[in-house]
Scaffold this active site. Sequence first.
Site, PDB file in Angstrom:
ATOM      1  CG  ASN A 214      -0.297  -0.045   2.519  1.00 33.15           C
ATOM      2  OD1 ASN A 214       0.768  -0.642   2.682  1.00 33.15           O
ATOM      3  ND2 ASN A 214      -0.907   0.567   3.517  1.00 33.15           N
TER       4      ASN A 214
ATOM      5  CE  LYS B 287       8.510 -10.896  -0.955  1.00 35.38           C
ATOM      6  NZ  LYS B 287       7.100 -10.487  -1.169  1.00 35.38           N
TER       7      LYS B 287
ATOM      8  N   GLY C  33       2.313  -5.458   7.508  1.00 29.26           N
ATOM      9  CA  GLY C  33       1.381  -6.282   6.759  1.00 29.26           C
ATOM     10  C   GLY C  33       0.247  -6.772   7.645  1.00 29.26           C
TER      11      GLY C  33
ATOM     12  CD  GLU D  58       1.996  -0.257  10.400  1.00 24.61           C
ATOM     13  OE1 GLU D  58       0.814  -0.638  10.566  1.00 24.61           O
ATOM     14  OE2 GLU D  58       2.407   0.248   9.348  1.00 24.61           O
TER      15      GLU D  58
ATOM     16  CB  CYS E  96      -2.174  -0.182   8.516  1.00 23.10           C
ATOM     17  SG  CYS E  96      -0.802   0.978   8.572  1.00 23.10           S
TER      18      CYS E  96
ATOM     19  CD  GLU F 166       8.335   0.634  10.950  1.00 24.82           C
ATOM     20  OE1 GLU F 166       9.236   0.573  10.084  1.00 24.82           O
ATOM     21  OE2 GLU F 166       7.180   0.206  10.770  1.00 24.82           O
TER      22      GLU F 166
END
Length: 497
Positions: A169, A192, A245, A267, A301, A478
Site C-alpha cells: 500500500n 523484500k 502487513g 506494524e 493500516c 517506527e
Amino acid sequence: MSAETEALIAEYFATGTLKGLPHNHWIDGQWYAPLNGGQMETFDPGLGRAFASFAAGDEPDVERAVNAAERAQQGVWGKATPVERSRILYRAAEGIRANAERLAVIETLDNGKTLSEAQSDVRSAARLFEYYAGAADKLHGETMALGPDYVSQTSLEPVGITAHVIPWNYPFSTAARGLAPALAAGCTAVLKPAEQTPLTALLLAEILHHAGLPAGVCNVVTGTGAKVGAPLVAHPKVRHVTFTGSVQTGRTVMQAAARNITSVTLELGGKSPMVVLSDCDMDATVEDALWAIYSNAGQICSAGSRLVIERSIHAEFIERLAARANQLTLGHGLHNPHVGAISSLEQLEKISAFVEDAKARDIKVAAGGTRLSDPRSGAGWFFAPTILDRVAAADRLVQEEIFGPVLSVQVADSVEHALTLANGTAFGLAAGIYTRDITKALRLARDIDAGQVYINEYYAGGVETPFGGNKLSGFGREKGLEGLRSYCRVKAVTARI
C-alpha cells in the site's frame, strides 16, 4: 505538472510501459538476475493489466543477498564512522528528490494510487533519509555513577543484518521508513518488497548506490512471500525483522524469527476509530473524515475506518459526509482523480465481498457500495467510496479490517459510550478525536488504547512522530528517534580503576 511528468505519462499511455524499469534483484551493489531465471509480472491497477516484469527470486537469491550484507557489516560499513553514514543518507535524500518525478509516476503505476499521493510519498521518503541523516552522528550511550573506583558506560551498536518486508500500500515510503534508521544506526539490510509493488524499492537501492552507499549494505530481493519472504525472515544471520502487513502474516513472521531469537518490529492491521463529539467543528470534521478513510482508496493500516459519532449530530453529519463522498472522482492515478485504484484484483474482491455481505444483511449503505472502472478506459480495479451506517459493535464490519474505501459508522449515546466503542476491537493502531473541549479530548486520548491519537486533524504528525500499534496492531515503533531503537543494541562496559 512538470514537463518531465507529462512526458512520462505520455510515454506510458503510448507504449503501455516505461523505459528502464528494473527487472532483476539488487544485490551487492549491482543488478543480479535470479538464479532460477524466473520472472513475474507487475500490474497497473488503474487499467488492470501487466506493464512490466521483475525477478521471481527464491531461497538461493536470499542467501546471496544475506551473505553480501554480512560481508558489508563485517567490512566497510561496520568500519564507517557515524558522520560518513550521515553524509550518505543526506545524499540519498537529495537523490530521491532529484528522481522524484519518475519515482512518483512508477509508484502510481505499480500501486494504483493517485499521482499526487505518490508525489507526497516520495517527498516523505526523502524527508525520512534527511531526518535520520541528522541522527546518525548523535547516537550515543550513557555513563553510570558507581563511585570513585569504577568507570561504567554504555554504547549503542548496530544489531547487524536487518530484514525489511515491505507492504504493497505504501511501497516506497515504507521502505524508506525502515531502511533509513537501519542505515543510520550502522546496520545492513535486505529488503523484500511486496510482489504486487516491487519496482520503487529496487530504484531506491540504486539511488543509495549512487549516493555512495557501499556494495552489500542495501540489497533487494523480489518474489513471493513464500519463496523470498519466508527464507529471509527465518535466516539465522538476520538479527532484526521489520514487517508491515496483515496480522496473520505477522504471526508467521514472528514465529519464524523466534526460532533464531531474532527481534521484530510488527506494524500490522488496524480498525481505527474517529470519535466525533457533538461539539465538533462539523464542516472541518466532515472533510477530515472524508480523507481519513478515502485517502489511498482506504488502503491504509491507520485509516479512520470507523466513525464513532454522538447520536445528536449523527443524521446531519452522515448526510453531509455522504454528499461529499459522492462528489469524489475516481480514475487512473496518472489522471490525478480524488481516489485511485484498488491495488490488486484480489483486494478488490475482498472489499466487494464485505460490502455485498453487508447489503445481504440489510445494513444501510449511505454512499457507494459498488465496484467501478476507470471512466476513460472502462478498465481497472475500483470501488466507490462507501459508508455503511449504524453498524453494531460486534459486527464484522467493525471487528475486521476491510482495507478499502469503506467506512463503518457507530452511534454513541455519550462520551463514555464513545470510548467503549472506540476500544471495542482487537486492534490499537490509531484514533482520531474531534471536539472543541480540550479536556474531553485529552481524557479520551489518555483512555483510548492506540499507538497514536490525533486531535482535530487525522494523520497529524510527521516523520518526527513515532508510529506503531498496540494489541493486534503490533509492537515496536517506527519514525522519530524511537525508530532507531530497533536497530541498536546496548553494550555496557564497566572498569575498576
